[in-house]
Design an enzyme around this catalytic site. Structure first.
Site, PDB file in Angstrom:
ATOM      1  N   GLU A  30      12.821  18.270 -23.984  1.00  0.00           N
ATOM      2  CA  GLU A  30      11.904  18.540 -22.674  1.00  0.00           C
ATOM      3  C   GLU A  30      12.681  19.899 -22.167  1.00  0.00           C
ATOM      4  OE1 GLU A  30       9.449  17.446 -21.454  1.00  0.00           O
ATOM      5  OE2 GLU A  30       9.049  15.680 -22.776  1.00  0.00           O
ATOM      6  N   GLU A  65      -2.303  17.676 -11.669  1.00  0.00           N
ATOM      7  CA  GLU A  65      -2.598  17.756 -13.030  1.00  0.00           C
ATOM      8  C   GLU A  65      -4.095  18.279 -13.263  1.00  0.00           C
ATOM      9  OE1 GLU A  65      -1.168  16.367 -17.535  1.00  0.00           O
ATOM     10  OE2 GLU A  65      -0.950  15.042 -15.586  1.00  0.00           O
ATOM     11  N   ARG A 102       0.727  -1.371  -0.127  1.00  0.00           N
ATOM     12  CA  ARG A 102       0.059  -0.059   0.031  1.00  0.00           C
ATOM     13  C   ARG A 102       0.854   1.149  -0.003  1.00  0.00           C
ATOM     14  NH1 ARG A 102      -5.017  -1.497   4.108  1.00  0.00           N
ATOM     15  NH2 ARG A 102      -5.632  -3.400   2.759  1.00  0.00           N
ATOM     16  N   HIS A 128       2.639  12.865 -28.603  1.00  0.00           N
ATOM     17  CA  HIS A 128       2.206  11.454 -28.093  1.00  0.00           C
ATOM     18  C   HIS A 128       1.456  10.632 -29.257  1.00  0.00           C
ATOM     19  CE1 HIS A 128       2.334  11.453 -23.203  1.00  0.00           C
ATOM     20  NE2 HIS A 128       3.669  11.288 -24.004  1.00  0.00           N
ATOM     21  N   HIS A 182       3.166  17.544 -26.363  1.00  0.00           N
ATOM     22  CA  HIS A 182       2.702  16.121 -26.044  1.00  0.00           C
ATOM     23  C   HIS A 182       1.402  15.739 -26.704  1.00  0.00           C
ATOM     24  CE1 HIS A 182       5.829  16.720 -23.417  1.00  0.00           C
ATOM     25  NE2 HIS A 182       5.721  15.580 -22.814  1.00  0.00           N
ATOM     26  N   LYS A 231       9.534  22.867 -13.586  1.00  0.00           N
ATOM     27  CA  LYS A 231       8.699  21.925 -13.747  1.00  0.00           C
ATOM     28  C   LYS A 231       8.159  21.883 -12.077  1.00  0.00           C
ATOM     29  CE  LYS A 231       7.258  17.438 -14.733  1.00  0.00           C
ATOM     30  NZ  LYS A 231       7.468  16.268 -15.608  1.00  0.00           N
ATOM     31  N   HIS A 263      10.987   9.709 -27.666  1.00  0.00           N
ATOM     32  CA  HIS A 263       9.917  10.459 -26.876  1.00  0.00           C
ATOM     33  C   HIS A 263      10.050  11.875 -27.316  1.00  0.00           C
ATOM     34  CE1 HIS A 263       6.865  12.024 -24.206  1.00  0.00           C
ATOM     35  NE2 HIS A 263       7.946  12.892 -23.704  1.00  0.00           N
ATOM     36  N   THR A 320      27.322  11.690 -19.767  1.00  0.00           N
ATOM     37  CA  THR A 320      28.487  11.593 -20.684  1.00  0.00           C
ATOM     38  C   THR A 320      28.632  10.111 -21.220  1.00  0.00           C
ATOM     39  OG1 THR A 320      29.992  10.655 -18.802  1.00  0.00           O
ATOM     40  CG2 THR A 320      29.833  13.085 -19.379  1.00  0.00           C
ATOM     41  N   THR A 378      19.055   9.645 -17.668  1.00  0.00           N
ATOM     42  CA  THR A 378      19.041  10.031 -18.925  1.00  0.00           C
ATOM     43  C   THR A 378      18.466  11.508 -18.965  1.00  0.00           C
ATOM     44  OG1 THR A 378      16.687   9.598 -19.294  1.00  0.00           O
ATOM     45  CG2 THR A 378      18.199   7.915 -20.126  1.00  0.00           C
ATOM     46  N   ASN A 437       2.898  19.689 -20.734  1.00  0.00           N
ATOM     47  CA  ASN A 437       2.344  18.891 -21.774  1.00  0.00           C
ATOM     48  C   ASN A 437       2.566  19.393 -23.261  1.00  0.00           C
ATOM     49  OD1 ASN A 437       2.062  16.522 -20.384  1.00  0.00           O
ATOM     50  ND2 ASN A 437      -0.171  17.388 -19.558  1.00  0.00           N
ATOM     51  N   THR A 494      21.607  -4.395 -71.574  1.00  0.00           N
ATOM     52  CA  THR A 494      20.525  -4.106 -72.675  1.00  0.00           C
ATOM     53  C   THR A 494      19.176  -4.990 -72.484  1.00  0.00           C
ATOM     54  OG1 THR A 494      22.239  -3.502 -74.151  1.00  0.00           O
ATOM     55  CG2 THR A 494      20.121  -3.695 -75.015  1.00  0.00           C
ATOM     56  N   LYS A 522       4.559  11.458 -11.144  1.00  0.00           N
ATOM     57  CA  LYS A 522       3.581  10.498 -12.119  1.00  0.00           C
ATOM     58  C   LYS A 522       4.469   9.252 -12.215  1.00  0.00           C
ATOM     59  CE  LYS A 522       1.710  14.119 -15.136  1.00  0.00           C
ATOM     60  NZ  LYS A 522       1.545  14.352 -16.703  1.00  0.00           N
ATOM     61  N   ARG A 576      -0.683  22.429 -14.271  1.00  0.00           N
ATOM     62  CA  ARG A 576       0.352  21.284 -14.718  1.00  0.00           C
ATOM     63  C   ARG A 576       0.269  20.788 -16.106  1.00  0.00           C
ATOM     64  NH1 ARG A 576       2.414  16.058 -10.999  1.00  0.00           N
ATOM     65  NH2 ARG A 576       4.088  15.443 -12.519  1.00  0.00           N
TER      66      ARG A 576
END
Length: 1594
Positions: free
Chosen positions: A198, A268, A134, A283, A279, A258, A295, A185, A144, A276, A894, A156, A272
């Site tokens: 982004e 959102e 829970r 998307h 997007h 952000k 993406h 790098t 990345t 997007n 030919t 999210k 927020r």
């Protein structure tokens, strides 16, 4: 406990939701683990990563954790779970596997889970944390750039489902986010660019200052992200380089924005939504293109398209769109769907507008049917503080590649508007300011493709520094005072199709300085059209002045290689009769020459003098005065340095102003251009007074404005004679007005000897060499409206017509030329339903042209999706380059070239013939007179001309020695690089040598003066180097083939090969159709003995696998393989799966022979195989190289596990799948079953991986069930094969039988409807086919003369599969059907019913296979000379004649059709029901035909024709009917009986091909069988059974 020195670091902390939980820095691993262990104490830490990252970092991660843990005295566990890399890991299945593993490891609620990876790992791990026990704590450690600035921030979490991305998840905030920029790098540059999308997005919606920094520092930021500092440099501020500090500032700034937005609107609900931006559309694009496009790349395109949506709605300026475009491009991101990286992807064919809109419907950001789009109002600010609702029509207007202007009156008349800045002035101003001293603020600069190209080029030359003020409305140029350098690393300057930039920069590049030994020259290049545009006079003048400039490809055209320090000065002579831009180019750079310049213009009247005057006037404003000698074309330019004015205002574009003014003229309304008047520097400013006023318009012009009021609609006057030399670009606008100018011209302008509505425009010769040949373009496109035109050397003639007589609904091809597109938009305002095919061509000078038509003029514009956009024959568009054939003399170029041209509907050219026409000598004579060296030079010069061709169906055979010179080889290699095809035609070397020995030297070709072996060995590597494909020519018939059979097989294979490599026809089965497919695995060391049985061997198969590694028992040479492949092609039309199996993967190829493997695989790619198998066990670099050269071939990426140890539910296998999916169009995974349970595991795996066509099977007896269940390209065997390719392999019959028993193939009932049908052999035909393939279907007869209740009951039955329909029901059956094919509609008859399930509903479809049978018979048997147009004779005017006529009209040769019937009125009735383009002429006698037929088709009963009245009472066939000038023709008699009719008898005795009615019955039956079963019919067995039955009856 305090941190030790080793665990300390200086980080930038960012607050989110009230906590400083985001930590940004460099080399943070000790700091990360110290913070986690002290701030988030736990008994267990679980790190989730993927196998790729684990290989790179896991040992370091474990070591750092253990070090920190020991120093703190912690006893906590550190567990690691690895998933497969890629989007596939974001699934319910993988989430459950992680949770089950954690439970098995006794993880409890205090567990802290660490997400180490990109967005996939973060989303997946976060969702696990949100639901495990829970909810447990988790930490994001993104690796990345995309994850650092986007997915890791905000909480999210989600997984994907088949319905879409991220549809199941939760908001679950991480306890900490550690952004360690040192991880960047190790990323490929593409991944860095992916993340920069982004970063740019965030700046675009929130902080203009950050965006400006991104604009101006692209090179530095990209370098910072890829530079690898030594050891831990950067962990502390004092150790950071300037590049690291810049990167830290950019990334932290993006995260801060952000985090701020998330803090205000965590769930959102409004604000927020802003993150997007890009997007909604991005998307949708990603859903189609994933995983090939990343993406960020999809969002980049989405940002531009959504910015265009805002511009279309009038809330965003083009300046902002231009800035956003340039910024994204600067980081290597795509900005349109036409980007080469996108257009080359097979899946790009699915980017239809309606599909994108459908995908947007289920996007979680949309509410119901409304599309929510974030709209910018300027850079750094959104239109609303939430996503805005946008109608689908607005999105269509932006997304569609074509546009229409709704004809009508501009609702905003009187219109007052300004056009964008002048392209001519903008480009000159950029050059002047860049070369000048000081800072210049340029206002109203045109923001378009052309100026973007110019600015990018000047930046690469380090000639100036550009920045922006006033929201981008002002461009600030810091001049470099003429100090320029060659681009670093030899980077080419790509100028698209910007002719002005090309010509201006040609001289600019001569004044640069060489500062780098790796960049001794500058290369300026462009797209294919640019490479055809002339630049010779300018280059000649610069060369004569000492500049060193080389043509890289074609003579007198770009690309150019330019050495620095080349503008000497002194006296320069320049031919200025082609383009005034040559003159301006030298004028602009002249002050920076080593000596003052005297420029003398030669060759006659100077073209476009006003543009030269414009250049001189602008130079004066920048401090350099040019002196023109009185009454001459000699200019003196002093040495000096431009001094930049503080501000320079660019005048609006006068050429662009012609379009709104012309709309006013043609619609009878009023338009004022507020920024162009009589004082303009531009020649096109004369348009209103000198063109529109004489046409009857009221023109009011002040020094700075122009107002035009048009006459009533339809009352424009013709122009008569008009000299448009001072305003050549405006001739297109004048031409469309002249098309509707139906009132006589003014008397003083009349064209002598012509109609009073004639407009004769002259002085525009230079328009032939613009973006296209504009004179030809206008004539071609105006003809679509029914406008008559003519042309002469320097002009065009248009004959005006009444508006009501013009053709509506025309589709205008714009040639990617902005002037063509905008000119026809003018005509569209009065001609309904006109479509402008290339809407985006206007972006060159007026990107928001269509928006301004709607928003400023009140003309509605709509998006139009062209039909071809949704139908993809292959992933490549029809090529616009000729196909060259190269190879040794005697190889058969030919023969193959002529058949290839016939197949493509094009032209064949022998280069030797062109050489003879050019030199008036044969090759032998020329060599004897001038020598080999001069011959090669002339041959290469002709090759330069050939490569400029724009016809993809032009086959050009080159001389065998064309590869002897480096220049020619370079031209051919460049042709391939530009998308052209070069085919190396070869055959066995011994055969070629024998052939050449037999003919010796000829009058056409001289002796080499050396032996064949020496020549062939020398040329062999060059042929490979200079060709993209290879065609092995097998001239001898196969063992069971006649010469005619062999020729037919060669025609078929040549047509397949050239259509395939041209991207016109794939010859592949549709693997996504829902039907089972298979391929036969050949296991012969030499396939020659099997060729005679190939029809039987391949029964039921959809393709044939050639196991190259088995040939010659694993010792086959490339020539041997090529010959085997060639023979196989002549034996079967099926697609080929070309496989080289290594020993480790169950084959014979040596696993240590990488070079041999690559050579053999490349042979398959070059030979145009439909599928090529590539094993993923080879090095990644090898896989990358092979896939990069695949062309239109589909790759089957394969992995075979012979050990039996591979489990279908293991992470290792998922990793193999991901690798296969990365490289393959089809994924092939083969395991070894130990029990039947392995088949169930396989089935589960296959169900979880629907992304790509999947061939997944188990070997061994226990695995046979997997072969039965596998839907895609199941490998099959045949009893006639010497061995199975793998244990457990089954035949087609065995698999179909098993599928029938399992209910996987439902038994269907097929019927023949009609009357009389008692003697029909159709049941024999189809039941033989069903039984031969093991299919559980039955074909029966139901005789009925009308559509009775019995037929209704049959076709309503759920077991009904389809029916053949014969007389008299071919028309009566139509009302009972749900859908009729277009072919059947035109023919007016249905002979085939197919029962299908479409979208879950049963659908009865009506088809006509009669025409297909006739078409097949003609195509297979008729031989025509290249370019020959034959005549066809159809006898009879009944229902079947319509199928015959339609079949003839569908032939590529488009024959003239003669329709004979004794009752001429019946023939005329049939002919009149077809389009005029079918070219049907009705006749009522067979004597003295208008032309001699090459095709004769009889559609009348067999006894209706006779050879003489002594033989019958029918129509007598003239004895000379079946004669022809060259190759024999073909006669087809559709009569079922007798077998040898009068027509067939006459044809046979005349040497013609004779095709009987029973053969046509078989051919149309084969087509029916294919429609019903989805596979090929076993033709040989069916023919034999049908003929046995038929002959027994007769």
């Amino acid at each position: 406990m305090s941190a030790s020195a080793d665990t300390q670091a200086e980080v930038s902390k960012i607050s989110i939701l009230g906590s400083e939980s985001i930590h940004v820095g460099f080399h943070l691993l000790p700091y990360i683990f110290h913070t986690i262990l002290t701030k988030l104490p736990s008994s267990t830490y679980v790190l989730v990563t993927d196998t790729n990252l684990a290989a790179l970092y896991l040992s370091q991660l474990e070591e750092e954790f253990n070090n920190v843990s020991r120093s703190l005295g912690s006893k906590s566990r550190f567990l690691v779970y690895q998933v497969s890399p890629g989007e596939g890991a974001k699934s319910r299945k993988v989430k459950a596997e992680i949770e089950d593993w954690m439970l098995g490891e006794k993880c409890v609620r205090d567990t802290v889970i660490l997400a180490f990876g990109g967005g996939v790992i973060g989303d997946l791990t976060g969702f696990v944390a949100a639901t495990f026990m829970r909810g447990i704590k988790f930490v994001q450690i993104p690796t990345t750039l995309l994850a650092m600035v986007d997915s890791s921030v905000g909480g999210k979490t989600a997984i994907d489902t088949p319905a879409g991305k991220n549809l199941i998840g939760s908001f679950w905030q991480p306890s900490c986010i550690f952004v360690d920029l040192a991880f960047l790098t190790s990323l490929p540059s593409r991944e860095v660019s992916n993340g920069m999308a982004e970063v740019i997005k965030t700046a675009a919606i929130w902080v203009e200052e950050d965006f400006a920094a991104l604009e101006s520092s692209a090179t530095e930021i990209s370098l910072a992200a890829s530079s690898k500092p030594e050891s831990t440099a950067g962990r502390f501020a004092k150790d950071r380089s300037a590049a690291q500090s810049l990167l830290l500032r950019v990334v932290s700034g993006s995260i801060h924005v952000k985090a701020h937005i998330v803090t205000i609107d965590e769930r959102e609900t409004g604000l927020r939504n802003l993150v997007n931006f890009g997007h909604t559309i991005g998307h949708a694009i990603e859903a189609v293109l994933t995983p090939t496009m990343l993406h960020g790349e999809c969002v980049s395109v989405g940002m531009i398209l959504e910015a265009e949506v805002a511009r279309s709605l009038g809330v965003l300026s083009q300046v902002a769109v231009g800035r956003l475009t340039r910024c994204l491009k600067a980081y290597g991101l795509p900005v349109s769907l036409s980007d080469r990286r996108i257009a080359s992807i097979p899946a790009a064919s699915g980017l239809t507008v309606e599909r994108l809109l459908d995908i947007m419907k289920v996007d979680k950001k949309n509410s119901g049917s409304q599309k929510k789009v974030v709209l910018l109002s300027r850079i750094g600010k959104t239109f609303e503080e939430k996503a805005s609702n946008v109608d689908d029509d607005v999105l269509r207007r932006v997304l569609c590649e074509a546009a229409s202007v709704v004809s009508g009156t501009p609702t905003k008349s009187p219109v007052v508007m300004a056009t964008p800045g002048s392209k001519s002035i903008s480009n000159r101003a950029l050059i002047l300011a860049a070369l000048g001293k000081g800072t210049c603020r340029i206002r109203n600069l045109l923001h378009s493709d052309d100026t973007a190209v110019m600015m990018n080029a000047l930046s690469e030359l380090k000639g100036a520094v550009f920045s922006w003020e006033d929201g981008g409305d002002t461009v600030v140029v810091e001049g470099g005072e003429g100090s320029l350098t060659t681009p670093a690393g030899g980077k080419e300057l790509y100028l698209q199709n910007a002719g002005t930039a090309m010509r201006f920069l040609a001289t600019v590049c001569t004044v640069v300085s060489a500062t780098s030994p790796d960049a001794p020259t500058t290369i300026i290049t462009g797209n294919a059209r640019m490479k055809q545009r002339p630049i010779g006079p300018l280059v000649d003048a610069l060369r004569e002045n000492g500049a060193k400039i080389d043509y890289v490809e074609g003579e007198s055209c770009p690309p150019l290689r330019i050495a620095p320090n080349g503008l000497q000065g002194g006296h320069i002579r320049l031919a200025a009769t082609v383009s005034s831009q040559y003159v301006s180019s030298i004028l602009l750079c002249a002050p920076y020459a080593k000596e003052p310049i005297t420029l003398e213009l030669t060759g006659g009247q100077v073209i476009s003098q006003p543009y030269i005057d414009m250049t001189i006037a602008m130079m004066k404003e920048f401090g350099i005065s040019v002196e023109r000698q009185p009454d001459s074309d000699i200019y003196r330019i002093p040495k000096g340095v431009y001094v930049n004015p503080s501000t320079y205002n660019v005048e609006s574009d006068a050429s662009s102003a012609t379009y709104p003014l012309a709309i006013a003229a043609i619609t009878g309304t009023t338009c004022t251009i507020s920024t162009i008047g009589s004082s303009s520097l531009q020649g096109d400013a004369r348009f209103a007074k000198e063109v529109l006023e004489p046409m009857g318009c009221k023109v009011e012009q002040t020094a700075s404005s122009t107002t035009v009021t048009g006459p009533p609609v339809g009352h424009l006057k013709a122009l008569g004679n008009v000299d448009m030399e001072p305003m050549t670009d405006a001739f297109l606008t004048a031409s469309v007005l002249a098309a509707v100018a139906a009132q006589p011209c003014n008397a003083e302008r009349e064209v002598a000897g012509s109609r009073p509505v004639t407009s004769r425009i002259y002085g525009i010769a230079n328009q032939r060499v613009k973006e296209c040949n504009r004179i030809e373009a206008m004539r071609t496109q105006l003809a679509k409206f029914g406008v008559e035109t003519d042309e002469f050397d320097d002009g065009i003639i248009i004959y005006g017509k009444q508006l009501s007589t013009l053709t509506s609904g025309a589709s205008v091809h714009c040639y990617d030329d902005h002037r063509v597109g905008m000119a026809f938009a003018v005509l569209s305002s009065v001609i309904p339903n006109t479509v402008l095919e290339e809407k985006r061509c206007v972006e060159k000078t007026w990107p928001n042209f269509f928006d301004d038509l709607q928003n400023k003029m009140g003309l509605q514009t709509n998006g139009v999706e062209l039909q071809h956009a949704s139908t993809s024959k292959s992933h490549q568009s029809t090529p616009q380059h000729p196909i060259f054939l190269i190879g040794m003399r005697g190889a058969g170029k030919t023969y193959i070239g002529k058949l290839a041209a016939e197949a493509l509907g094009g032209e064949y050219t022998d280069a030797d013939d062109v050489f003879g026409e050019h030199t008036k000598l044969s090759v032998s004579q020329y060599v004897e007179t001038h020598g080999w060296s001069e011959f090669r030079a002339t041959e290469t010069k002709l090759l330069h001309a050939f490569v400029k061709e724009k016809r993809g169906n032009h086959i050009i055979s080159l001389g065998g020695g064309i590869v002897e010179t480096p220049e020619a080889r370079q031209i051919l290699a460049k042709h391939i690089a530009n998308g052209g095809r070069v085919v190396h035609v070869t055959r066995e070397m011994g055969d070629i040598e024998g052939y050449l020995d037999s003919i010796g030297s000829t009058a056409a070709r001289p002796n080499w003066g050396e032996g064949f072996a020496e020549v062939s060995q020398r040329r062999a590597p060059w042929y490979r180097e200079c060709s993209s494909h290879e065609f092995f020519n097998t001239l001898a018939p196969l063992s069971d083939q006649s010469q005619d059979d062999h020729h037919s097989a060669m025609r078929r294979e040549i047509a397949r090969f050239f259509n395939f490599i041209s991207g016109l026809a794939t010859n592949r089965p549709n693997l996504g159709s829902g039907r089972f497919s298979s391929f036969l695995s050949l296991t012969f060391p030499d396939i020659t003995p099997a060729l005679t049985d190939m029809d039987e061997l391949t029964e039921g198969a959809d393709a044939v696998e050639l196991r190259v590694d088995l040939l010659a028992s694993g010792r086959a040479t490339e020539e041997y393989v090529a010959k085997q492949l060639s023979m196989l092609r002549l034996a079967t039309p099926l697609p080929i799966v070309y496989s080289v199996r290594s020993k480790d993967q169950g084959g014979l190829h040596a696993p240590d022979n990488l070079e041999g493997y690559v050579n053999l695989v490349n042979l398959g790619l070059r030979a145009g195989c439909e599928f090529v198998d590539i094993e993923i066990c080879w090095p990644v670099k090898t896989l990358d190289q092979l896939v990069a050269s695949k062309g239109v071939t589909h790759i089957v990426a394969s992995w075979h596990d012979w050990s039996g140890e591979m489990a279908w539910d293991s992470p290792a296998l998922r990793a193999k799948y991901d690798l296969c999916a990365k490289y393959g169009d089809v994924v092939k995974l083969v395991g070894m079953a130990k029990s039947t349970a392995d088949n169930l595991a396989l089935a589960t795996f296959a169900a979880d991986h629907p992304e790509k066509p999947l061939l997944a099977i188990n070997m061994g007896a226990a695995g046979q069930m997997s072969r039965i269940l596998n839907p895609t390209l199941t490998p099959v065997t045949h009893p006639l094969l010497p061995s199975r390719a793998a244990p457990g392999q089954l035949s087609v019959v065995q698999i179909n039988t098993a599928r029938g028993l399992l209910g996987m193939i439902q038994p269907r009932q097929y019927y023949l409807f009609g009357s009389p049908i008692g003697a029909s052999v159709s049941p024999t035909l189809h039941n033989t086919g069903f039984q031969a393939l093991g299919l559980p279907h039955v074909y029966s007869k139901h005789e009925a003369a009308q559509v009775d209740q019995g037929i209704i009951d049959i076709i309503s039955s759920p077991e009904f599969g389809g029916a053949s329909v014969t007389i008299p029901l071919k028309l009566d059956i139509i009302p009972t059907l749900d859908m009729i094919s277009e072919h059947a509609k035109i023919i007016g008859a249905v002979n085939t019913i197919v029962s299908l399930t479409v979208d879950g509903k049963r659908q009865l479809q009506g088809h006509n296979t009669d025409w297909q049978a006739i078409h097949k018979a003609v195509e297979s048997n008729l031989t025509l000379s290249t370019g020959e147009r034959s005549t066809a004779l159809v006898i009879g005017a009944g229902g079947t004649s319509r199928a015959a006529i339609y079949a003839l009209a569908r032939l590529s040769s488009k024959p003239r059709i003669l329709l004979f019937n004794r009752t001429l009125a019946n023939a005329q009735k049939v002919a009149s029901s077809f389009p005029e383009s079918f070219d049907i002429e009705t006749i009522d006698t067979l004597d003295n035909l208008p032309s001699r037929p090459k095709i004769i088709i009889s559609t009348v009963p067999g006894d209706s024709l006779c050879l003489s009245h002594a033989e019958g009472t029918g129509i007598q066939l003239p004895k000379g009917l079946c004669t022809s000038d060259a190759a024999p023709g073909i006669a087809i008699d559709l009569a079922y009986k007798p077998h040898q009719t009068a027509l067939l008898s006459l044809a046979s005795t005349s040497g013609w091909k004779a095709v009987s009615g029973v053969e046509i019955l078989c051919l149309q039956g084969f087509k029916q069988f294919e429609l019903w079963t989805g596979g090929r019919a076993p033709e040989k067995k069916i023919r034999q059974a049908v003929m046995d039955k038929y002959l027994a009856q007769t």
